[in-house]
Scaffold this motif. Structure first.
Motif, mmCIF file in Angstrom:
data_model
loop_
_atom_site.group_PDB
_atom_site.id
_atom_site.type_symbol
_atom_site.label_atom_id
_atom_site.label_comp_id
_atom_site.label_asym_id
_atom_site.label_seq_id
_atom_site.Cartn_x
_atom_site.Cartn_y
_atom_site.Cartn_z
ATOM 1 N N GLU A 58 0.823 -1.200 0.000
ATOM 2 C CA GLU A 58 0.000 0.000 0.000
ATOM 3 C C GLU A 58 0.864 1.260 0.000
ATOM 4 O O GLU A 58 0.652 2.193 -0.773
ATOM 5 C CB GLU A 58 -0.873 -0.021 1.260
ATOM 6 C CG GLU A 58 -2.257 0.534 1.047
ATOM 7 C CD GLU A 58 -3.062 0.428 2.341
ATOM 8 O OE1 GLU A 58 -3.745 1.410 2.654
ATOM 9 O OE2 GLU A 58 -2.945 -0.606 3.042
ATOM 10 N N HIS A 61 2.575 2.001 -3.245
ATOM 11 C CA HIS A 61 1.637 2.547 -4.214
ATOM 12 C C HIS A 61 1.407 4.047 -3.981
ATOM 13 O O HIS A 61 1.521 4.848 -4.900
ATOM 14 C CB HIS A 61 0.323 1.786 -4.115
ATOM 15 C CG HIS A 61 -0.766 2.362 -4.959
ATOM 16 N ND1 HIS A 61 -0.762 2.289 -6.331
ATOM 17 C CD2 HIS A 61 -1.893 3.057 -4.628
ATOM 18 C CE1 HIS A 61 -1.826 2.895 -6.813
ATOM 19 N NE2 HIS A 61 -2.540 3.377 -5.804
ATOM 20 N N HIS A 62 1.126 4.401 -2.718
ATOM 21 C CA HIS A 62 0.834 5.807 -2.413
ATOM 22 C C HIS A 62 2.040 6.711 -2.658
ATOM 23 O O HIS A 62 1.896 7.809 -3.193
ATOM 24 C CB HIS A 62 0.382 5.940 -0.952
ATOM 25 C CG HIS A 62 -0.974 5.347 -0.706
ATOM 26 N ND1 HIS A 62 -2.068 5.646 -1.478
ATOM 27 C CD2 HIS A 62 -1.413 4.458 0.230
ATOM 28 C CE1 HIS A 62 -3.116 4.997 -1.047
ATOM 29 N NE2 HIS A 62 -2.748 4.243 0.001
ATOM 30 N N VAL A 65 2.491 7.239 -6.381
ATOM 31 C CA VAL A 65 1.495 8.157 -6.933
ATOM 32 C C VAL A 65 1.852 9.597 -6.582
ATOM 33 O O VAL A 65 1.853 10.487 -7.438
ATOM 34 C CB VAL A 65 0.091 7.798 -6.401
ATOM 35 C CG1 VAL A 65 -0.900 8.920 -6.671
ATOM 36 C CG2 VAL A 65 -0.387 6.506 -7.018
ATOM 37 N N SER A 66 2.201 9.833 -5.308
ATOM 38 C CA SER A 66 2.526 11.197 -4.876
ATOM 39 C C SER A 66 3.765 11.717 -5.583
ATOM 40 O O SER A 66 3.812 12.864 -6.019
ATOM 41 C CB SER A 66 2.764 11.230 -3.370
ATOM 42 O OG SER A 66 1.539 11.071 -2.705
ATOM 43 N N GLU A 201 -3.390 17.142 -1.866
ATOM 44 C CA GLU A 201 -3.773 15.736 -1.674
ATOM 45 C C GLU A 201 -4.734 15.560 -0.488
ATOM 46 O O GLU A 201 -5.548 14.645 -0.489
ATOM 47 C CB GLU A 201 -2.536 14.867 -1.456
ATOM 48 C CG GLU A 201 -1.887 14.446 -2.750
ATOM 49 C CD GLU A 201 -0.781 13.414 -2.533
ATOM 50 O OE1 GLU A 201 -0.362 13.243 -1.380
ATOM 51 O OE2 GLU A 201 -0.358 12.804 -3.520
ATOM 52 N N THR A 206 -7.933 10.021 -4.103
ATOM 53 C CA THR A 206 -8.311 8.635 -3.857
ATOM 54 C C THR A 206 -7.079 7.766 -3.727
ATOM 55 O O THR A 206 -7.178 6.566 -3.511
ATOM 56 C CB THR A 206 -9.175 8.090 -5.007
ATOM 57 O OG1 THR A 206 -8.501 8.351 -6.240
ATOM 58 C CG2 THR A 206 -10.534 8.763 -5.023
ATOM 59 N N GLU A 207 -5.935 8.373 -3.891
ATOM 60 C CA GLU A 207 -4.668 7.672 -3.655
ATOM 61 C C GLU A 207 -3.583 8.717 -3.418
ATOM 62 O O GLU A 207 -3.794 9.894 -3.645
ATOM 63 C CB GLU A 207 -4.323 6.763 -4.849
ATOM 64 C CG GLU A 207 -4.436 7.486 -6.176
ATOM 65 C CD GLU A 207 -4.211 6.578 -7.385
ATOM 66 O OE1 GLU A 207 -3.879 5.404 -7.207
ATOM 67 O OE2 GLU A 207 -4.351 7.074 -8.506
ATOM 68 N N TYR A 211 -3.908 11.200 0.735
ATOM 69 C CA TYR A 211 -5.125 10.402 0.883
ATOM 70 C C TYR A 211 -4.968 9.398 2.016
ATOM 71 O O TYR A 211 -5.865 9.224 2.840
ATOM 72 C CB TYR A 211 -5.438 9.671 -0.429
ATOM 73 C CG TYR A 211 -6.408 8.543 -0.247
ATOM 74 C CD1 TYR A 211 -7.788 8.797 -0.093
ATOM 75 C CD2 TYR A 211 -5.982 7.217 -0.210
ATOM 76 C CE1 TYR A 211 -8.675 7.766 0.095
ATOM 77 C CE2 TYR A 211 -6.869 6.183 -0.021
ATOM 78 C CZ TYR A 211 -8.221 6.449 0.137
ATOM 79 O OH TYR A 211 -9.104 5.444 0.332
ATOM 80 N N MET A 212 -3.812 8.744 2.065
ATOM 81 C CA MET A 212 -3.552 7.731 3.080
ATOM 82 C C MET A 212 -3.702 8.315 4.481
ATOM 83 O O MET A 212 -4.367 7.726 5.348
ATOM 84 C CB MET A 212 -2.137 7.177 2.884
ATOM 85 C CG MET A 212 -1.787 5.993 3.747
ATOM 86 S SD MET A 212 -0.064 5.498 3.509
ATOM 87 C CE MET A 212 0.773 6.661 4.572
ATOM 88 N N ASN A 215 -7.388 9.359 5.205
ATOM 89 C CA ASN A 215 -8.171 8.156 5.413
ATOM 90 C C ASN A 215 -7.919 7.580 6.802
ATOM 91 O O ASN A 215 -8.848 7.171 7.510
ATOM 92 C CB ASN A 215 -7.794 7.126 4.336
ATOM 93 C CG ASN A 215 -8.872 6.095 4.174
ATOM 94 O OD1 ASN A 215 -10.059 6.422 4.255
ATOM 95 N ND2 ASN A 215 -8.467 4.857 3.958
#
Lengths: 260, 284
Positions: A58, A61-62, A65-66, A201, A206-207, A211-212, A215
């Motif tokens: 996870e 991935h984040h 993306v960032s 962000e 959504t990512e 977002y992490m 969330n």
């Protein structure tokens, strides 16, 4: 010989003394119970959550993306700033035409544009990249412009009298002369880049790292929020290291930048 | 005695012409103004091919302005400049060396020397660096060099273009006395080897006398003295004739009385006097 080695080692470790001490103090106070884990979970549990996020893929991935958002924004905004700075720095006519406009726009904080950006781009990728691009544009533009303008005119006169002109004058004299200033602009831009990315962000995503953390807040996972914050710190430091090594390479002729 | 002397100097200058690539420079009635201030007030100067001429004068007398006009770095003057009889500034045959070395700090020594050279001639840069004794240091950054070494690199950078006219704008002004004397010997030997015409601007009278065939004094925008130096080369500062010439020029520099502003050719009498002193000294 060994004393100089010891000294080198000592100098290497010195910057890390305070962070390590702070973490130790923090761990201790959490263990004793001075700090509620709701407020500030102990470092060990943060590392544990970090590790779990890493294992599940996870985190990976984040971060990816960032980082992609950040550097896309930097490439677009920073590239435009560099090119425009080179143009206005070189051609007096272009400066007269563009500079007033750019100075007016510069005084608008990029974050003030967020409502407008959301109306334009929705809460899409484009919105975040746009905000980052606007933010990094000005440090690069201003420092490039200033760098070109402050190239020693004596060197330009010398080069011209030695038959260097046009593109070669630019490549051999003007651009290298402006480079130290351009790199200062790049370092500022890298700093702004993360700040703007974080804010955009956390507003809507959504990512990504923002977002992490948002969330995790919903689920009261303070440890994951802290993992996100530490990640930003780490990525910021990394960007700075990259900028510094670029300086050390490109400005190696300058005794002030030459590596020790 | 007088006739004899003139013959001697004529022979000397003809010898200089014989094997030279130097350019003949002629300056005719040159005026230059900056706003209200007239810096040059009608300067006439003829320099023969291969001749080494030094211009001395107080700071602000216009000597650097004259050099910059010749170099084509300034324009807007009245009067005429002719290079080998041609009016257009042949900048590709002229190179200037500045007071500060003006090396590009981001280029290594050898690349500084090769600045503006066509790719096929890059190799010449190393050769000329050898002539100024810095071949071993060709891959270093300019910041690593001392002031004197930087000026040697600047000299190499000028010479690599095989200039027919070399302009020197107080190139040694910032150097210490010992380095300066070394540089004098280097400049003199390279001048003899390459055979260019040299025009040196300096405020150091002894430097002018050590190097030049002729010393020209500019005062308030006009030439007030044009003195041929016939001392044998290499020149030694210790000689009485050297000291006497230095004294003579210095006295003229320091004088600013209006009656001293006439062109100084009539002072040839003084020269011959010092010549005789010199000859006596040699004879003894």
């Amino acid at each position: 010989m060994s004393t100089t080695k010891k000294k080198v080692l000592f100098d290497r470790l010195l910057p890390w003394v305070i962070p390590v001490l702070l973490i130790a103090l923090w761990e201790l106070s959490a263990r004793i119970g001075w700090l509620s884990s709701r407020v500030l979970p102990e470092p060990a549990s943060i590392f544990k959550s970090g590790w779990e996020l890493l294992r599940s893929g996870e985190l990976h991935h984040h971060v990816l993306v960032s980082t992609r958002r950040a550097f896309t924004g930097l490439a677009i905004g920073g590239g435009a700033g560099l090119v425009l700075g080179l143009i206005t720095g070189t051609f007096r006519r272009a400066e007269v035409l563009l500079d007033t406009t750019l100075q007016m726009v510069r005084n608008v904080p990029p974050l003030a544009l967020i409502p407008l950006v959301i109306l334009w781009f929705g809460i899409d990728e484009a919105a975040k990249i746009f905000i980052v691009a606007i933010g990094v544009f000005f440090p690069l533009y201003l420092n490039t412009y200033h760098g070109i303008r402050s190239v020693d005119p004596a060197l330009i006169e010398m080069a011209r009298s030695y038959g260097v002109s046009g593109w070669r004058l630019y490549r051999d004299v003007i651009f290298p002369g402006a480079l130290s200033s351009i790199l200062v602009g790049l370092r500022f831009a890298l700093g702004f880049m993360w700040v703007l990315l974080i804010v955009s962000e956390t507003i809507s995503a959504t990512e990504g790292i923002g977002y992490m953390t948002m969330n995790a807040r919903e689920f009261l996972r303070t440890d994951i929020v802290l993992v996100g914050i530490l990640l930003y710190a780490l990525l910021g430091k990394l960007a700075d290291v990259v900028a510094r090594s670029l300086e050390r390479f490109w400005l190696r002729w300058n005794p002030n930048y030459a590596s020790a | 005695m007088q006739i004899n002397l003139e013959e001697n100097s004529a022979v000397a200058s003809r010898a200089a012409v014989a094997n030279t690539i130097g350019i003949a420079l002629s300056v005719r009635g040159v005026h230059k103004r900056y706003g209200e201030r007239e810096v040059l007030k009608g300067v006439d100067l003829d320099i023969e091919p291969g001749e080494f001429v030094a211009i001395v004068g107080r700071s602000g007398c216009g000597k650097s302005t004259l050099l910059r006009l010749v170099a084509g770095l300034e324009s807007g003057q009245e009067g005429q400049l002719h290079y080998d009889g041609h009016e257009q500034d042949s900048r590709h045959e002229t190179r200037i060396m500045f007071q500060d070395s003006r090396l590009l700090p981001w280029k290594r020594i050898v690349d500084n020397v090769a600045l503006g050279l066509p790719p096929a001639r890059q190799i010449d840069a190393e050769h000329v660096l050898g002539q100024v004794g810095l071949r071993e240091r060709r891959h270093e950054w300019p910041a690593r060099l001392s002031g004197g070494q930087r000026q040697r690199v600047a000299l190499a950078r000028a010479l690599v273009h095989k200039p027919r006219l070399l302009l020197l704008d107080e190139p040694l002004g910032a150097l210490d006395a010992l380095t300066r004397i070394e540089m004098h010997a280097l400049i003199e030997s390279l001048w003899r080897e390459h055979g260019f015409t040299a025009l040196l601007v300096t405020h150091d009278v002894s430097e002018a006398i050590a190097l030049a065939d002729r010393v020209v004094l500019i005062d308030e925008g006009q030439i007030t003295l044009d003195l041929r130096i016939d001392l044998p080369r290499p020149r030694h500062r210790g000689h009485a004739a050297f000291a006497a010439l230095e004294e003579q020029v210095l006295r003229r520099v320091l004088q600013q009385a209006p009656d001293e502003k006439n062109p100084g050719t009539e002072h040839a009498g003084d020269v011959s006097l010092h010549r005789t002193v010199d000859q006596v000294r040699w004879a003894v």
